[in-house]
Structure formats: structure tokens, C-alpha cells
Design a protein around this motif. Structure first.
Motif, PDB file in Angstrom:
ATOM      1  N   ALA A 110     -45.118   3.839  -9.839  1.00  0.00           N
ATOM      2  CA  ALA A 110     -43.680   3.911 -10.124  1.00  0.00           C
ATOM      3  C   ALA A 110     -43.366   5.126 -10.984  1.00  0.00           C
ATOM      4  O   ALA A 110     -42.357   5.822 -10.781  1.00  0.00           O
ATOM      5  CB  ALA A 110     -43.217   2.633 -10.815  1.00  0.00           C
ATOM      6  N   ALA A 111     -44.241   5.421 -11.959  1.00  0.00           N
ATOM      7  CA  ALA A 111     -44.047   6.602 -12.791  1.00  0.00           C
ATOM      8  C   ALA A 111     -44.166   7.879 -11.969  1.00  0.00           C
ATOM      9  O   ALA A 111     -43.442   8.862 -12.207  1.00  0.00           O
ATOM     10  CB  ALA A 111     -45.073   6.606 -13.931  1.00  0.00           C
ATOM     11  N   LEU A 112     -45.062   7.884 -10.977  1.00  0.00           N
ATOM     12  CA  LEU A 112     -45.200   9.036 -10.081  1.00  0.00           C
ATOM     13  C   LEU A 112     -43.892   9.276  -9.334  1.00  0.00           C
ATOM     14  O   LEU A 112     -43.428  10.418  -9.206  1.00  0.00           O
ATOM     15  CB  LEU A 112     -46.340   8.780  -9.103  1.00  0.00           C
ATOM     16  CG  LEU A 112     -46.674   9.908  -8.118  1.00  0.00           C
ATOM     17  CD1 LEU A 112     -47.245  11.111  -8.846  1.00  0.00           C
ATOM     18  CD2 LEU A 112     -47.665   9.411  -7.067  1.00  0.00           C
ATOM     19  N   GLY A 113     -43.296   8.203  -8.845  1.00  0.00           N
ATOM     20  CA  GLY A 113     -42.024   8.339  -8.146  1.00  0.00           C
ATOM     21  C   GLY A 113     -40.926   8.843  -9.059  1.00  0.00           C
ATOM     22  O   GLY A 113     -40.107   9.690  -8.660  1.00  0.00           O
ATOM     23  N   LEU A 114     -40.890   8.331 -10.288  1.00  0.00           N
ATOM     24  CA  LEU A 114     -39.884   8.786 -11.244  1.00  0.00           C
ATOM     25  C   LEU A 114     -40.071  10.258 -11.567  1.00  0.00           C
ATOM     26  O   LEU A 114     -39.098  11.015 -11.675  1.00  0.00           O
ATOM     27  CB  LEU A 114     -39.973   7.942 -12.518  1.00  0.00           C
ATOM     28  CG  LEU A 114     -38.981   8.282 -13.623  1.00  0.00           C
ATOM     29  CD1 LEU A 114     -37.539   8.097 -13.143  1.00  0.00           C
ATOM     30  CD2 LEU A 114     -39.244   7.426 -14.863  1.00  0.00           C
ATOM     31  N   GLY A 115     -41.341  10.693 -11.729  1.00  0.00           N
ATOM     32  CA  GLY A 115     -41.598  12.101 -11.990  1.00  0.00           C
ATOM     33  C   GLY A 115     -41.138  12.986 -10.848  1.00  0.00           C
ATOM     34  O   GLY A 115     -40.557  14.058 -11.071  1.00  0.00           O
ATOM     35  N   ALA A 116     -41.388  12.547  -9.609  1.00  0.00           N
ATOM     36  CA  ALA A 116     -40.927  13.322  -8.452  1.00  0.00           C
ATOM     37  C   ALA A 116     -39.410  13.391  -8.416  1.00  0.00           C
ATOM     38  O   ALA A 116     -38.832  14.435  -8.073  1.00  0.00           O
ATOM     39  CB  ALA A 116     -41.458  12.696  -7.162  1.00  0.00           C
ATOM     40  N   LEU A 117     -38.757  12.306  -8.779  1.00  0.00           N
ATOM     41  CA  LEU A 117     -37.298  12.279  -8.798  1.00  0.00           C
ATOM     42  C   LEU A 117     -36.759  13.265  -9.833  1.00  0.00           C
ATOM     43  O   LEU A 117     -35.797  14.000  -9.572  1.00  0.00           O
ATOM     44  CB  LEU A 117     -36.827  10.866  -9.112  1.00  0.00           C
ATOM     45  CG  LEU A 117     -35.385  10.512  -8.787  1.00  0.00           C
ATOM     46  CD1 LEU A 117     -35.075  10.755  -7.323  1.00  0.00           C
ATOM     47  CD2 LEU A 117     -35.129   9.055  -9.154  1.00  0.00           C
ATOM     48  N   CYS A 118     -37.379  13.314 -10.984  1.00  0.00           N
ATOM     49  CA  CYS A 118     -36.962  14.276 -12.017  1.00  0.00           C
ATOM     50  C   CYS A 118     -37.196  15.701 -11.545  1.00  0.00           C
ATOM     51  O   CYS A 118     -36.362  16.589 -11.769  1.00  0.00           O
ATOM     52  CB  CYS A 118     -37.724  13.999 -13.308  1.00  0.00           C
ATOM     53  SG  CYS A 118     -37.307  12.444 -14.112  1.00  0.00           S
ATOM     54  N   ALA A 119     -38.346  15.922 -10.889  1.00  0.00           N
ATOM     55  CA  ALA A 119     -38.634  17.264 -10.390  1.00  0.00           C
ATOM     56  C   ALA A 119     -37.602  17.698  -9.365  1.00  0.00           C
ATOM     57  O   ALA A 119     -37.148  18.852  -9.346  1.00  0.00           O
ATOM     58  CB  ALA A 119     -40.034  17.303  -9.794  1.00  0.00           C
ATOM     59  N   ALA A 120     -37.204  16.755  -8.481  1.00  0.00           N
ATOM     60  CA  ALA A 120     -36.207  17.093  -7.468  1.00  0.00           C
ATOM     61  C   ALA A 120     -34.863  17.402  -8.105  1.00  0.00           C
ATOM     62  O   ALA A 120     -34.142  18.305  -7.676  1.00  0.00           O
ATOM     63  CB  ALA A 120     -36.067  15.936  -6.476  1.00  0.00           C
ATOM     64  N   ALA A 121     -34.526  16.676  -9.160  1.00  0.00           N
ATOM     65  CA  ALA A 121     -33.245  16.900  -9.833  1.00  0.00           C
ATOM     66  C   ALA A 121     -33.216  18.238 -10.552  1.00  0.00           C
ATOM     67  O   ALA A 121     -32.144  18.854 -10.702  1.00  0.00           O
ATOM     68  CB  ALA A 121     -32.979  15.767 -10.813  1.00  0.00           C
ATOM     69  N   TRP A 122     -34.378  18.711 -11.007  1.00  0.00           N
ATOM     70  CA  TRP A 122     -34.434  19.971 -11.753  1.00  0.00           C
ATOM     71  C   TRP A 122     -34.749  21.179 -10.875  1.00  0.00           C
ATOM     72  O   TRP A 122     -34.830  22.303 -11.360  1.00  0.00           O
ATOM     73  CB  TRP A 122     -35.485  19.876 -12.861  1.00  0.00           C
ATOM     74  CG  TRP A 122     -34.986  19.105 -14.045  1.00  0.00           C
ATOM     75  CD1 TRP A 122     -35.171  17.792 -14.309  1.00  0.00           C
ATOM     76  CD2 TRP A 122     -34.205  19.620 -15.117  1.00  0.00           C
ATOM     77  NE1 TRP A 122     -34.557  17.438 -15.479  1.00  0.00           N
ATOM     78  CE2 TRP A 122     -33.950  18.548 -16.008  1.00  0.00           C
ATOM     79  CE3 TRP A 122     -33.677  20.884 -15.434  1.00  0.00           C
ATOM     80  CZ2 TRP A 122     -33.212  18.690 -17.170  1.00  0.00           C
ATOM     81  CZ3 TRP A 122     -32.946  21.020 -16.593  1.00  0.00           C
ATOM     82  CH2 TRP A 122     -32.709  19.944 -17.451  1.00  0.00           C
ATOM     83  N   THR A 123     -34.932  20.929  -9.586  1.00  0.00           N
ATOM     84  CA  THR A 123     -35.213  22.038  -8.685  1.00  0.00           C
ATOM     85  C   THR A 123     -34.032  23.001  -8.668  1.00  0.00           C
ATOM     86  O   THR A 123     -32.884  22.562  -8.679  1.00  0.00           O
ATOM     87  CB  THR A 123     -35.470  21.519  -7.264  1.00  0.00           C
ATOM     88  OG1 THR A 123     -36.600  20.645  -7.303  1.00  0.00           O
ATOM     89  CG2 THR A 123     -35.753  22.652  -6.298  1.00  0.00           C
TER      90      THR A 123
END
Length: 567
Positions: free
Chosen positions: A542-555
Motif C-alpha cells: 500500500a505504501a508503494l502505491g501511495l509513493g507512486a501516486l505522489c510521484a505521479a502528482a509531482w511529475t
């Protein structure tokens, strides 16, 4: 995986838009009125467009087919792939809407058994569950703009199931992806990372299938573009473009093949057990008014078992399991109920786990108990259900809801919540007991995995002949492999079962018939990797998914523009 190509950032036009971007208009033409804009919105299928909306609906229906009683298990990753393709490259707001649409198309049929207590309750619960797909859809729309997006989308499925399984009122983890994979090559992975790992792998395979489909489409477009530029006949295949899709399919094959090679140990100490299914007088909620008849059914079946043992027709069991609600008469307070149970236990001559409803000492609440009843000393140790069902066994906001919905008056008193796990001694073995709904919860089952046998006491009479009893059996089969334990499922009206540690069905009853199951099974004490790591895989993924979501938002904005229809 290959880096995503950047889309054409020119504004997309709907099918009826003219050069100026207005529906059917010319540049500078008068803008249509509100009714015209609404009509154009409907013709285009809203912000998402009809093709993607229908694909989202189809994805939910395909995922539903993976669950019992249909058991078309490959449909789970295929449905995930369709869901991902519907969302990929869309704005987060559009992804949220498509997520809800797909979720509703999934939960409405998969939870149709709830309609036994009322269509309004079924629809309301299904749509509430679909709301959890709103952030899932928005998140998938965002992370599919990153490299390696099949991994990130799979991790987001874990986050959705984590939240849905805990919030609110303790959550509702029914219909998790893992519960569709209880007899597939992915099943053995559950012994290493629990149900969350199986969900992750199912969703990952779905993401890889979606990636392969995207690659094929990209190759077709590249071939068409190359043919147009070079004037050839279009038969040239751009293999370089197809390689990432081939890798995705190869990884899928490795995951499936790898699961088939994982051993599932079944050796242990043999012990003969018996499961009693006494049946209920008739279908539906009203059977609870015939509490004495239900108790008599289980008492009579136990006497019948004792007769068969004395006649040498079946082996003498070392223990017997009755289901939840076998006695809705409190045996501590009703002498006749006590005498009936005690007589049956003395007749069979071995300890019986009795499912009974009892009053709390203050008389204000009810306890749902599994009671160890010894033929010599009577009732002893017991387990109280720790996770009573909200709106079924207790009422949040009771004062308000009973005034608005008269059906809730059928729950006159709340069920108390147990304080300890159901690990108890039953005859020659230690058992881990969970009651009904609790088998869907990772923590409740993991807490009792120290028992050398696991027991699920359940009462499915209200939901008989719907999809819910076979779905519950599927969960029990997954739990057997997850913890390497034989599981005894005792149901008042079915489905009762004895499940081997590798998930095989040793015995299984039909519904709404009395049934006696006697078998020699393996009592095991060794712990699986899943037992040792506990909830760590779920929280890590779940933390991996949250990290990917943050990365996508900061792209950067140019990357965040996403993928258009050509990708």
C-alpha cells in the motif's frame, strides 16, 4: 518497460465537434444553449466518452465472473486489465467517475446475496463499496503516466482493499481479488504474503495484460505511420516496439508458472473430526423464531452420529464442531437447552464446540459464542465473536436508525464484542475459532493460526442459495493454504466443509439438508511465512502505491499531461 511516448497536446474534439471546438459548429458560430450542451454531453458519453464508460462497466462484470459461484478465475486479471485500459491516460476526475462505474458494475452482482434481507440494503451496500473505487480510479489514471505502471496500479489495489477492509465500522473486506483465486496457480503465494500478496499478483497480471495490449496498439500505429511514410503495403512489423509487450507476457507466465511450483505441505498429526450440519426449519429470517427446532436438529444429528459410531459405520471422532447459532437459546439460562446439549455431548462422548447465543451478565447485550462442551464437566472455555456485523448484529446510531428503518427492530439488542482470540483446547488438539463474517479478515484468522486446526462456525440460512455461502467457502480454502491448516467449516444450513491444508475439499455439504461429515485430517503446528510476516506485505505494498501516486502528482506538467488515445 519502454518509456511512455508523449501525447499530442492539442485539445481533443468530440465526435460532433466542428473546427472551432463547438458541437457541430463552425468557427465563430453561436454557442449552443444549455440543452444543446447537455445533449452533446450525453451523445459523447460524458467526460469519459461512451467507449471508456462501457469498458469500465464491462470490467466490473468480468471481475464478478471470477468469484463463486461462477468460478471463472482467469476473469479476475482480465477484468483488471480492462479496468486499467478504461482509466489509463484520463484525468484524475474522469478516472474517479469511471472507477465508481466499474465498482458499481462489480459489487452489485457480486453482493447480490445481500438482497435476501432487502433490495434497498443490497443496493446501498454495493454502491457504498463502489465508492472505494473512486480514489482507486483516480489513482490509476495518474500512475499509468509513469514508467512501470503495471506495478503501481497493482499496489493501488492493495491500498483500496486495505482501506475498505478497515473503514468504517471495522471495514467490509468481502470480494477482495484474492478471494477469486482460491484454486489457481496463484493460490500458493498466499502462504508467503497472505491474501494481500495474491491480490497484488492478480492485479499485476491484469496490469501486464493491459500493458501488452497497449504495446500491440502502439505497434499497429507505428506500422501504419511507417507504411504511410515509406509507401509500402503496411506488412512490416516493428518488432522493437513489440518487445516490451512480450516481456510483460513473459513475466505473466513466470508468475503463473512459479505459483504452480510452490509446494503446499500437508503432513501432520492425524486426528479424526466430525462436523454437524443440523439444518433449519425453513428459509429466511423467520427461522430465528424457531430456536428450539434449530437446536433439536443439531442435537438429533449428534445422536445419529453416536449411533453410527456404535454401529461401526464411521470412526469415532476425537472432536465435534457445531455451527454458529446451533442454539439461540442461552444454555446457561434455559435448563432445557442445557439438558439437550449436554445429553448429545455425553452420547457422542467427546468434546463438542457448540455455537450458542448467550446473554451478557448485565442482560443488555448478546454474546455470539463458540463453547467447548466436555462430556464430563459440561461447558468450559469459550470464544466470543470479536467482529460482530454492523447493522446486522449491532446498530451504529441505533436511536436514529430504528426510527427511520423499522427492519432494524429485528436487532433488539447489540452483540457484544469479544476481547480475545479463539485459540482453545478441544479434545486432543488446540483449535483456532472464528465465527462467520470473521473469516474475511486477515487479522482475525491470523490471530488464531496457532491452533493446529482452524474452525469457521457460520450461519448462512438467511443467505441460503445465494452467492454468499460459496464465496465464504472460497475464503476458507484460501485461509487453509495461507496458514497451512485444516479448516472445519460448520454451517447451520450449509455450506459445511472440511478443507485440507493445501486447499483441497475433503468433504462438502449441500444446502438445506442435514449433514454429517467425519474425516481423518492433519493437525499441523508449523507456521507459514505469511504467519511470520503478518500485515507487513499489505502495508508495504500500500505504501508503494501511495509513493507512486505522489510521484505521479509531482511529475512535471509535460509528463503529467498523460497518454492520449494513441498510447
Amino acid at each position: 518497460m519502454a518509456q511512455e511516448t508523449l501525447p499530442d497536446r492539442s485539445p481533443a474534439k468530440g465526435p460532433d465537434e466542428g473546427p472551432g471546438g463547438e458541437p457541430g459548429g463552425e468557427p465563430g458560430a453561436a454557442r449552443p444553449g444549455r440543452l444543446g450542451r447537455a445533449s452533446g454531453w450525453l451523445r459523447r458519453g460524458g467526460r469519459a466518452g461512451w467507449p471508456r464508460t462501457l469498458l469500465a462497466v464491462a470490467s466490473g462484470l468480468v471481475m464478478w465472473l471470477a468469484f463463486p459461484p461462477h468460478d471463472l478465475t482467469p476473469c479476475a486479471p482480465v477484468g483488471v486489465a480492462m479496468f486499467t485500459l478504461a482509466l489509463r491516460g484520463r484525468p484524475a476526475r474522469t478516472g474517479a467517475w469511471l472507477g465508481f462505474v466499474g465498482g458499481a458494475a462489480f459489487f452489485l452482482p457480486v453482493l447480490d446475496g445481500i438482497s435476501a434481507i432487502g433490495a434497498d440494503g443490497w443496493i446501498a451496500l454495493s454502491l457504498v463499496q463502489a465508492l472505494y473505487f473512486v480514489p482507486l480510479g483516480a489513482g490509476i489514471s495518474l500512475v499509468t503516466r509513469l514508467r512501470g505502471w503495471p506495478v503501481w496500479t497493482a499496489a493501488l489495489w492493495i491500498g483500496e482493499e486495505l482501506i475498505r477492509g478497515h473503514v468504517p465500522f471495522g471495514g467490509f473486506p468481502w470480494a477482495r481479488l484474492a478471494f477469486s483465486q482460491t484454486a489457481t496457480p496463484l493460490t500458493p503465494y498466499v502462504a508467503y504474503g497472505g491474501a494481500p500478496l495474491v491480490t497484488f499478483l492478480t492485479a499485476l497480471i491484469g496490469g501486464l495484460l493491459a500493458y501488452a495490449a497497449v504495446t500491440v496498439r502502439r505497434a499497429q500505429r507505428a506500422r501504419a505511420a511507417g507504411s504511410e511514410a515509406e509507401g509500402d503495403d503496411g506488412r512490416r512489423i516493428p518488432w522493437r516496439v513489440l518487445v516490451p509487450g512480450g516481456v510483460a507476457l513473459a513475466v505473466t507466465g513466470a508468475l503463473v508458472g512459479g505459483g504452480a511450483l510452490i509446494p503446499t505441505p500437508t503432513s501432520g498429526r492425524p486426528v479424526t473430526v466430525a462436523v454437524i450440519q443440523g439444518n433449519v426449519p425453513r428459509l429466511g429470517l423467520d427461522y430465528l423464531g424457531q430456536r428450539k427446532a434449530v437446536l433439536n436438529n443439531h442435537v438429533n444429528e449428534t445422536h445419529k452420529l453416536a449411533e453410527q459410531v456404535r454401529a461401526g459405520k464411521v470412526a469415532r471422532p476425537a472432536l465435534v464442531v457445531w455451527p454458529e447459532n446451533a442454539s439461540d437459546l442461552d444454555p446457561y439460562a434455559v435448563p432445557d437447552a442445557y439438558a439437550s446439549i449436554d445429553g448429545a455431548v455425553k452420547d457422542i462422548g467427546v468434546p463438542v464446540l457448540v455455537g450458542a447465543l448467550t446473554d451478557t451478565p448485565d442482560g443488555k447485550k448478546v454474546e455470539n459464542r463458540g463453547i467447548v462442551w466436555d462430556p464430563r464437566i459440561g461447558p468450559g472455555d469459550y470464544y466470543v465473536k470479536r467482529h460482530p456485523v454492523p447493522f446486522g448484529e449491532y446498530l451504529p446510531f441505533r436511536d436514529v436508525l430504528t426510527k427511520l428503518i423499522t427492519r432494524f427492530n429485528r436487532v433488539p439488542r447489540d452483540f457484544a464484542k469479544g476481547e480475545r482470540s479463539g485459540v482453545m483446547r478441544l479434545g486432543p488438539v488446540t483449535i483456532g475459532d472464528v465465527i462467520c463474517f470473521e473469516v474475511a479478515y486477515d487479522r482475525e484468522v491470523r490471530d488464531v493460526a496457532d491452533g493446529s486446526l482452524l474452525v469457521v462456525q457460520t450461519n448462512n440460512a438467511t443467505y441460503g442459495r445465494t452467492s454468499l455461502p460459496p464465496q465464504q467457502i472460497a475464503m476458507s480454502r484460501l485461509r487453509a493454504v495461507e496458514h497451512g491448516r485444516t479448516i472445519l467449516v460448520a454451517a447451520t444450513s450449509g455450506i459445511s466443509a472440511i478443507v485440507a491444508p493445501d486447499g483441497r475439499m475433503i468433504d462438502k455439504s449441500r444446502e438445506f439438508v442435514p449433514d454429517l461429515q467425519v474425516a481423518t485430517v492433519q493437525a499441523r503446528t508449523s507456521r507459514t511465512v505469511a504467519d511470520r510476516v503478518g500485515a507487513v506485505p499489505e502495508w508495504a505494498l500500500a505504501a508503494l502505491g501511495l509513493g507512486a501516486l505522489c510521484a505521479a502528482a509531482w511529475t512535471p506538467a509535460r509528463r503529467r499531461a498523460g497518454n492520449d488515445e494513441g498510447n
